[in-house]
Design a protein around this motif. Structure first.
Motif, short mmCIF file in Angstrom:
data_model
loop_
_atom_site.label_atom_id
_atom_site.label_comp_id
_atom_site.label_asym_id
_atom_site.label_seq_id
_atom_site.Cartn_x
_atom_site.Cartn_y
_atom_site.Cartn_z
N UNK A 205 21.61 4.16 35.14
CA UNK A 205 21.08 5.48 34.80
C UNK A 205 19.55 5.48 34.87
N UNK A 206 19.01 6.67 34.91
CA UNK A 206 17.55 6.82 34.99
C UNK A 206 17.07 7.65 33.81
N UNK A 207 16.11 7.16 33.08
CA UNK A 207 15.51 7.86 31.94
C UNK A 207 14.14 8.40 32.38
N UNK A 208 13.98 9.72 32.21
CA UNK A 208 12.71 10.34 32.63
C UNK A 208 12.08 11.10 31.47
N UNK A 209 10.77 11.18 31.52
CA UNK A 209 9.97 11.89 30.50
C UNK A 209 9.00 12.80 31.23
N UNK A 210 9.01 14.09 30.85
CA UNK A 210 8.17 15.09 31.53
C UNK A 210 7.45 15.91 30.48
N UNK A 211 6.12 16.03 30.63
CA UNK A 211 5.32 16.86 29.72
C UNK A 211 4.51 17.85 30.53
N UNK A 212 4.60 19.11 30.14
CA UNK A 212 3.88 20.20 30.80
C UNK A 212 2.84 20.75 29.82
N UNK A 213 1.59 20.76 30.25
CA UNK A 213 0.48 21.23 29.41
C UNK A 213 -0.19 20.10 28.68
N UNK A 214 -1.46 20.38 28.27
CA UNK A 214 -2.23 19.36 27.59
C UNK A 214 -2.46 19.69 26.12
N UNK A 215 -2.61 20.94 25.81
CA UNK A 215 -3.00 21.32 24.45
C UNK A 215 -1.78 21.37 23.55
N UNK B 77 5.15 21.64 26.69
CA UNK B 77 6.61 21.56 26.81
C UNK B 77 6.96 20.12 27.18
N UNK B 78 7.80 19.50 26.39
CA UNK B 78 8.18 18.08 26.58
C UNK B 78 9.67 18.01 26.86
N UNK B 79 10.01 17.27 27.93
CA UNK B 79 11.41 17.13 28.34
C UNK B 79 11.76 15.65 28.47
N UNK B 80 12.81 15.26 27.82
CA UNK B 80 13.38 13.91 27.95
C UNK B 80 14.80 14.06 28.47
N UNK B 81 15.11 13.37 29.59
CA UNK B 81 16.43 13.53 30.17
C UNK B 81 16.93 12.21 30.75
N UNK B 82 18.25 12.11 30.84
CA UNK B 82 18.92 10.93 31.36
C UNK B 82 19.71 11.35 32.60
N UNK C 131 5.40 26.20 21.84
CA UNK C 131 5.02 27.60 21.58
C UNK C 131 6.03 28.30 20.66
N UNK C 132 7.29 27.98 20.86
CA UNK C 132 8.31 28.62 20.02
C UNK C 132 8.84 27.65 18.98
N UNK C 133 8.31 26.38 19.02
CA UNK C 133 8.73 25.36 18.06
C UNK C 133 10.25 25.23 18.03
N UNK C 134 10.80 25.05 19.23
CA UNK C 134 12.25 24.96 19.32
C UNK C 134 12.63 23.91 20.38
#
Length: 414
Positions: free
Chosen positions: A75-85, A90-95, A280-283
C-alpha cells in the motif's frame, strides 16, 4: 644344552633387531588402495564438482523468486497539505492500495514456478552430463591402460623375436640383414610404449580433474557390457533425453510468459481511503476513491505477440529435439551393438588364432622352416588383432555411456 652368556646376548640382540625391522617394515608398507569402481568415481564427481554446486545455488535463487512472486503489492501512504496559513489550510491523509486484476499474481507465480522447473532441470542435466563425462573418462583410462599393456606386450614380443634372430645369426643360420631388421622392431615398440604411457597419464589427469582423486595408484575395474537390447520403436525413450526435457521445460516457461503478458493487458485497480481536514470549517471528512487506468493507447499487444512467438519457437525446438534424440538413440544403439559384437568376436576367435599363428611361426623360424619376414608378419597380425579388439571394446564403452545419457539414466549403476 647351555648357551654361553655372550652368545645369548648376541642372539637376543639379533632377535630384537629382527623384530624391530619386521615391525618397521610392516609399518612402512603402505596399505593397498582398493580398486576404483565406476559407481564410486561417479559418486565422487557428483559430490565434489563445483558445477553442481553452482546449479544448486541457481535452484535456491529460483525458489526465492517464487516466494517473491506470491507477495501482494504494497500500500501507499500519502500526505497532502493545501495552503500555508493556519485556519485556511486543508490537510489530507490517505492510503492507496493497488489491487491486481486479470490473474496477474497467479500468472506471476506460475512463471516463477516454471523458472524453478528450468533450474531444477538444468541441475539434473548438469548431473547427467557430469556422469557421462566421468564414464567417458573412466573408460578412457581403462582403454589407455590396456593400450599401455598391449604396447608392453608388443615390446616383449619384439625383444623375443630379436633374441631368436640374434641366436640364429650367431649360429650362422640367418642373414645379418634379419638381425638389422630385428633390431628395428624393438626400437619402434619402445616408442609406441612411451606414447601409450603418455596417453595413459593424460587420461588419468582428466579423470582426476573430475573426481578430485589421485588415480595413478588405483586399479580400475572394467564393468561388464550387457547384451544389446532391441531398438525401440516407440518414441517414449526419446522423451527422456536431456535435450528433449530441456526443450519441454523451456516451452512451459515461454507459455507461462504468455499468460503473464495477457494478464498485464488488464489494468489494475487502486482503492483510496483516507481523511481530510478543512481548517476553515474546522471539520474532518472521509475520503474514498477508486482509480483505474484507461487502456486507450497501450494494451500490451506487442508484448503478447512477442511472447506467443517465443512460445511457438520453443514448440518448434521441442519437436526438433525429439527428432534428434530419436536419431541419436538409434545410431548409438547400433554402434553399441556392432562394437560389442566385434569385441566379442575378436576376443573369442581372431586374437587366439593370431596368437597361435605367431607362436607357430616363431617356432618354425627357430627350426629354419620360415623366414624372418614371416615372423614379422605374424607379429604384426597379432598386434593388429589385439588393437582392433581394444578399439572395439572402447567404442562399446563409449556408445554405452552415450546411450545412458540419451536415455536420461542417472542411477548409481552404469
Amino acid at each position: 644344552m647351555t648357551i654361553p652368556s655372550g652368545r645369548f646376548v648376541v642372539l637376543a640382540a639379533a632377535s630384537a633387531l629382527a623384530l624391530r625391522c619386521g615391525f618397521a617394515a610392516a609399518q612402512a608398507a603402505p596399505a593397498a588402495e582398493p580398486p576404483l569402481t565406476l559407481p564410486a568415481a561417479i559418486e565422487l564427481a557428483i559430490g565434489s564438482h563445483p558445477a553442481l554446486r553452482a546449479a544448486a545455488h541457481d535452484v535456491a535463487a529460483s525458489s526465492a523468486a517464487i516466494e517473491q512472486a506470491r507477495q501482494l503489492p504494497n500500500p501507499e501512504l500519502s500526505y497532502l497539505r493545501e495552503g500555508r496559513d493556519a485556519g485556511t489550510r486543508t490537510t489530507t491523509i490517505q492510503l492507496n492500495q493497488p489491487i491486481e486484476l486479470g490473474g496477474k499474481r497467479r500468472a506471476r507465480v506460475a512463471l516463477a514456478q516454471a523458472g524453478l522447473d528450468v533450474a531444477v532441470g538444468e541441475r539434473q542435466a548438469r548431473r547427467q552430463a557430469l556422469r557421462a563425462d566421468v564414464i567417458a573418462a573412466y573408460f578412457d583410462v581403462l582403454a589407455a591402460s590396456e593400450r599401455a599393456a598391449l604396447a608392453e606386450q608388443a615390446a616383449k614380443l619384439a625383444e623375443r623375436s630379436a633374441d631368436v634372430v640374434s641366436r640364429r645369426v650367431a649360429a650362422g643360420k640367418a642373414s645379418p640383414v634379419d638381425a638389422a631388421r630385428a633390431r628395428l622392431v624393438p626400437a619402434d615398440a619402445r616408442i609406441e610404449r612411451d606414447r601409450a604411457a603418455t596417453a595413459l597419464a593424460i587420461a588419468r589427469q582428466r579423470l582426476e580433474a573430475l573426481t578430485g582423486l589421485t588415480v595413478a595408484d588405483r586399479t580400475l575395474q572394467a564393468p561388464q557390457l550387457p547384451v544389446p537390447t532391441a531398438l525401440p520403436a516407440a518414441p517414449d525413450r526419446a522423451e527422456r533425453a536431456p535435450a528433449v526435457r530441456r526443450a519441454g521445460r523451456e516451452l512451459a516457461l515461454q507459455q507461462a510468459r504468455v499468460d503473464v503478458e495477457r494478464a498485464a493487458r488488464v489494468p489494475d485497480l487502486t482503492l483510496t481511503v483516507g481523511s481530510q481536514r478543512d481548517d476553515q470549517v474546522a471539520r474532518r471528512q472521509a475520503v474514498v476513491g477508486v482509480a483505474i487506468p484507461l487502456p486507450l493507447f497501450n494494451r500490451n499487444a506487442g508484448n503478447v505477440v512477442a511472447a506467443r512467438e517465443r512460445a511457438a519457437q520453443a514448440q518448434a525446438q521441442l519437436e526438433a529435439a525429439r527428432l534428434e534424440a530419436r536419431s541419436a538413440l538409434a545410431v548409438a544403439t547400433l554402434q553399441y551393438t556392432q562394437a560389442r559384437d566385434e569385441a566379442a568376436l575378436l576376443a573369442q576367435t581372431v586374437v587366439p588364432d593370431a596368437q597361435h599363428v605367431y607362436e607357430s611361426t616363431l617356432k618354425g623360424f627357430e627350426y629354419g622352416k620360415f623366414a624372418f619376414l614371416d615372423v614379422l608378419d605374424a607379429q604384426r597380425t597379432l598386434l593388429q588383432a589385439r588393437t582392433r579388439q581394444l578399439q572395439a571394446l572402447h567404442d562399446a564403452w563409449r556408445a554405452r555411456a552415450e546411450l545412458e545419457q540419451l536415455n536420461g539414466d542417472d542411477g548409481e549403476q552404469p
